[in-house]
Scaffold this motif. Sequence first.
Motif, PDB file in Angstrom:
ATOM      1  N   LEU A 172       1.193  -0.953   0.179  1.00 18.67           N
ATOM      2  CA  LEU A 172      -0.028  -0.095   0.157  1.00 18.67           C
ATOM      3  C   LEU A 172       0.513   1.416  -0.023  1.00 18.67           C
ATOM      4  O   LEU A 172       0.298   2.185  -0.038  1.00 18.67           O
ATOM      5  N   GLY A 173       2.260   0.965   0.444  1.00 22.98           N
ATOM      6  CA  GLY A 173       2.809   2.190   0.796  1.00 22.98           C
ATOM      7  C   GLY A 173       2.769   3.665  -0.546  1.00 22.98           C
ATOM      8  O   GLY A 173       2.755   4.477  -0.593  1.00 22.98           O
ATOM      9  N   GLY A 174       3.667   2.355  -1.502  1.00 24.02           N
ATOM     10  CA  GLY A 174       3.108   2.825  -3.505  1.00 24.02           C
ATOM     11  C   GLY A 174       2.226   4.052  -3.483  1.00 24.02           C
ATOM     12  O   GLY A 174       1.985   4.969  -4.236  1.00 24.02           O
ATOM     13  N   ALA A 175       0.493   3.238  -2.981  1.00 23.91           N
ATOM     14  CA  ALA A 175      -0.258   3.755  -3.859  1.00 23.91           C
ATOM     15  C   ALA A 175      -0.601   5.309  -2.944  1.00 23.91           C
ATOM     16  O   ALA A 175      -1.134   6.150  -2.999  1.00 23.91           O
ATOM     17  N   VAL A 176      -0.330   5.509  -1.470  1.00 24.57           N
ATOM     18  CA  VAL A 176      -0.686   6.216  -0.172  1.00 24.57           C
ATOM     19  C   VAL A 176       0.148   7.711   0.078  1.00 24.57           C
ATOM     20  O   VAL A 176       1.508   7.278  -0.177  1.00 24.57           O
ATOM     21  N   GLN A 177      -0.347   8.216  -0.237  1.00 24.68           N
ATOM     22  CA  GLN A 177       0.302   9.846   0.152  1.00 24.68           C
ATOM     23  C   GLN A 177       0.618  10.804   1.276  1.00 24.68           C
ATOM     24  O   GLN A 177       1.429  10.659   1.848  1.00 24.68           O
ATOM     25  N   GLN A 178      -1.040  10.115   1.758  1.00 19.53           N
ATOM     26  CA  GLN A 178      -1.172  10.641   3.273  1.00 19.53           C
ATOM     27  C   GLN A 178      -1.723  10.161   4.035  1.00 19.53           C
ATOM     28  O   GLN A 178      -2.868   9.409   3.756  1.00 19.53           O
ATOM     29  N   VAL A 179      -2.087   9.842   5.636  1.00 16.15           N
ATOM     30  CA  VAL A 179      -2.358   9.759   6.260  1.00 16.15           C
ATOM     31  C   VAL A 179      -2.977  10.338   7.348  1.00 16.15           C
ATOM     32  O   VAL A 179      -1.419  11.102   8.363  1.00 16.15           O
ATOM     33  N   ALA A 180      -3.768  10.510   8.081  1.00 17.37           N
ATOM     34  CA  ALA A 180      -4.484  11.112   8.727  1.00 17.37           C
ATOM     35  C   ALA A 180      -5.855  11.259   9.338  1.00 17.37           C
ATOM     36  O   ALA A 180      -6.567  10.136   9.083  1.00 17.37           O
ATOM     37  N   PRO A 181      -5.755  11.453  11.010  1.00 13.82           N
ATOM     38  CA  PRO A 181      -6.522  10.820  12.417  1.00 13.82           C
ATOM     39  C   PRO A 181      -8.690  12.153  11.464  1.00 13.82           C
ATOM     40  O   PRO A 181      -8.021  12.714  10.508  1.00 13.82           O
ATOM     41  N   ALA A 182      -9.009  10.669  11.104  1.00  9.69           N
ATOM     42  CA  ALA A 182     -10.591  12.013  10.868  1.00  9.69           C
ATOM     43  C   ALA A 182     -10.467  13.019  11.510  1.00  9.69           C
ATOM     44  O   ALA A 182     -10.532  12.125  13.101  1.00  9.69           O
ATOM     45  N   HIS A 183     -11.519  13.617  11.066  1.00  9.87           N
ATOM     46  CA  HIS A 183     -12.492  14.992  12.116  1.00  9.87           C
ATOM     47  C   HIS A 183     -13.463  14.165  12.577  1.00  9.87           C
ATOM     48  O   HIS A 183     -14.142  13.138  12.127  1.00  9.87           O
ATOM     49  N   TYR A 184     -13.718  14.757  13.869  1.00  5.55           N
ATOM     50  CA  TYR A 184     -14.886  14.240  14.150  1.00  5.55           C
ATOM     51  C   TYR A 184     -15.954  13.780  13.635  1.00  5.55           C
ATOM     52  O   TYR A 184     -17.128  12.848  13.463  1.00  5.55           O
ATOM     53  N   ARG A 185     -16.058  14.909  12.733  1.00  4.45           N
ATOM     54  CA  ARG A 185     -17.739  14.275  12.105  1.00  4.45           C
ATOM     55  C   ARG A 185     -17.808  12.616  10.804  1.00  4.45           C
ATOM     56  O   ARG A 185     -18.643  13.005  10.757  1.00  4.45           O
ATOM     57  N   HIS A 186     -16.210  12.337  10.856  1.00  3.59           N
ATOM     58  CA  HIS A 186     -15.947  11.166   9.739  1.00  3.59           C
ATOM     59  C   HIS A 186     -16.036  10.655  10.953  1.00  3.59           C
ATOM     60  O   HIS A 186     -15.010   9.388  10.096  1.00  3.59           O
ATOM     61  N   GLY A 187     -15.543  10.457  12.099  1.00  2.00           N
ATOM     62  CA  GLY A 187     -14.982   9.442  12.990  1.00  2.00           C
ATOM     63  C   GLY A 187     -13.594   9.419  14.208  1.00  2.00           C
ATOM     64  O   GLY A 187     -13.975   8.880  14.704  1.00  2.00           O
ATOM     65  N   GLY A 188     -13.801  10.551  13.879  1.00  2.00           N
ATOM     66  CA  GLY A 188     -12.510  11.031  14.830  1.00  2.00           C
ATOM     67  C   GLY A 188     -11.440  10.234  14.720  1.00  2.00           C
ATOM     68  O   GLY A 188     -11.529   9.118  14.065  1.00  2.00           O
ATOM     69  N   GLU A 189     -11.106   9.683  16.367  1.00  2.00           N
ATOM     70  CA  GLU A 189     -10.249   8.897  17.000  1.00  2.00           C
ATOM     71  C   GLU A 189     -10.459   7.390  16.046  1.00  2.00           C
ATOM     72  O   GLU A 189      -9.308   6.652  16.207  1.00  2.00           O
ATOM     73  N   GLY A 190     -12.018   7.176  15.795  1.00  2.00           N
ATOM     74  CA  GLY A 190     -11.820   6.044  15.575  1.00  2.00           C
ATOM     75  C   GLY A 190     -11.748   5.511  13.622  1.00  2.00           C
ATOM     76  O   GLY A 190     -12.093   4.651  12.997  1.00  2.00           O
ATOM     77  N   ALA A 191     -11.240   6.478  13.098  1.00  2.00           N
ATOM     78  CA  ALA A 191     -10.996   6.505  11.448  1.00  2.00           C
ATOM     79  C   ALA A 191      -9.588   7.220  11.545  1.00  2.00           C
ATOM     80  O   ALA A 191      -9.547   8.146  11.713  1.00  2.00           O
ATOM     81  N   TYR A 192      -9.373   6.645   9.597  1.00  2.00           N
ATOM     82  CA  TYR A 192      -8.317   7.747   9.650  1.00  2.00           C
ATOM     83  C   TYR A 192      -8.587   8.248   7.775  1.00  2.00           C
ATOM     84  O   TYR A 192      -9.493   7.237   7.215  1.00  2.00           O
ATOM     85  N   TYR A 193      -8.251   9.558   7.149  1.00  2.00           N
ATOM     86  CA  TYR A 193      -8.530   9.679   6.256  1.00  2.00           C
ATOM     87  C   TYR A 193      -7.484   9.331   5.133  1.00  2.00           C
ATOM     88  O   TYR A 193      -5.735   9.111   6.023  1.00  2.00           O
ATOM     89  N   VAL A 194      -7.033   8.623   4.140  1.00  2.00           N
ATOM     90  CA  VAL A 194      -6.237   7.992   3.707  1.00  2.00           C
ATOM     91  C   VAL A 194      -6.321   9.647   2.204  1.00  2.00           C
ATOM     92  O   VAL A 194      -7.119   8.822   1.202  1.00  2.00           O
ATOM     93  N   TYR A 195      -5.005   9.907   1.824  1.00  2.00           N
ATOM     94  CA  TYR A 195      -5.365  10.787   0.672  1.00  2.00           C
ATOM     95  C   TYR A 195      -4.890   9.418   0.062  1.00  2.00           C
ATOM     96  O   TYR A 195      -3.070   9.539  -0.124  1.00  2.00           O
ATOM     97  N   LEU A 196      -4.588   9.429  -1.582  1.00  2.00           N
ATOM     98  CA  LEU A 196      -4.299   7.946  -2.409  1.00  2.00           C
ATOM     99  C   LEU A 196      -2.969   9.232  -4.084  1.00  2.00           C
ATOM    100  O   LEU A 196      -3.802  10.443  -3.626  1.00  2.00           O
ATOM    101  N   ARG A 197      -1.909   8.790  -3.912  1.00  2.00           N
ATOM    102  CA  ARG A 197      -1.337   9.132  -5.181  1.00  2.00           C
ATOM    103  C   ARG A 197      -2.496   9.197  -6.330  1.00  2.00           C
ATOM    104  O   ARG A 197      -3.163   8.439  -6.391  1.00  2.00           O
ATOM    105  N   ARG A 198      -1.510   9.742  -7.424  1.00  2.00           N
ATOM    106  CA  ARG A 198      -2.692   9.998  -8.363  1.00  2.00           C
ATOM    107  C   ARG A 198      -2.893   9.003  -9.225  1.00  2.00           C
ATOM    108  O   ARG A 198      -0.824   8.213  -8.695  1.00  2.00           O
TER     109      ARG A 198
END
Length: 200
Positions: A172-198
């Motif tokens: 997955l490392g080659g496809a993932v550009q950034q990982v960040a904890p989700a905002h509370y409206r999307h799950g907060g500490e129990g979820a992650y935003y995964v921003y993918l490369r083009r």
Amino acid sequence: MSRRRGLSPEDRELWSRVARSAIPLHPQRPVLPETAKARPGPSEPDRSPPLAAFGFKPFRVGQIPAPAGSAASVPMPSPAQRLAAQPLRMDAKVHRGMTRGKLAPEARLDLHGMTLAQAHPALIGFVLSCHTQGRRLVLVITGKGKGDHGPLPTRAGALRHQVPHWLHMPPLGGAVQQVAPAHYRHGGEGAYYVYLRRNG
């Protein structure tokens, strides 16, 4: 058979020759005279140096002491703290909007109720499929965790701690550009935003 009452004069002489040839382990400890060694008093106080002199620290029963200066003596950072310490690999303005919950994820994967063995292949399939489809922002829901009840004991929130590692490792490392904890409206500490490369 009669019981021996002490050392004979020959034994005492032999012992004193052996004692004189010995190298002391603790040279700073006072040497007691022979008479005091032969007949120690029952209430004689212990004059040995305290354990602290040898680097030992007291601990409670049931507590495993950590070596001084070891990683175990420092509290482990949370997954959010580890992610915040990583360098920014995407546009700062987009990252700010993402972490404030202003960007809507294009797809989501819910790993609730899965074991680590079930969640890992599900995460790989989901992320690689989204990357192939050209999606950029996806949401992975791990939950805050109540512990994994498999055959081997794991800490509470095992998925929440493990998912960021998986996202930075192959495949997955080659496809993932950034990982960040989700905002509370999307799950907060129990979820992650995964921003993918083009894709491509």
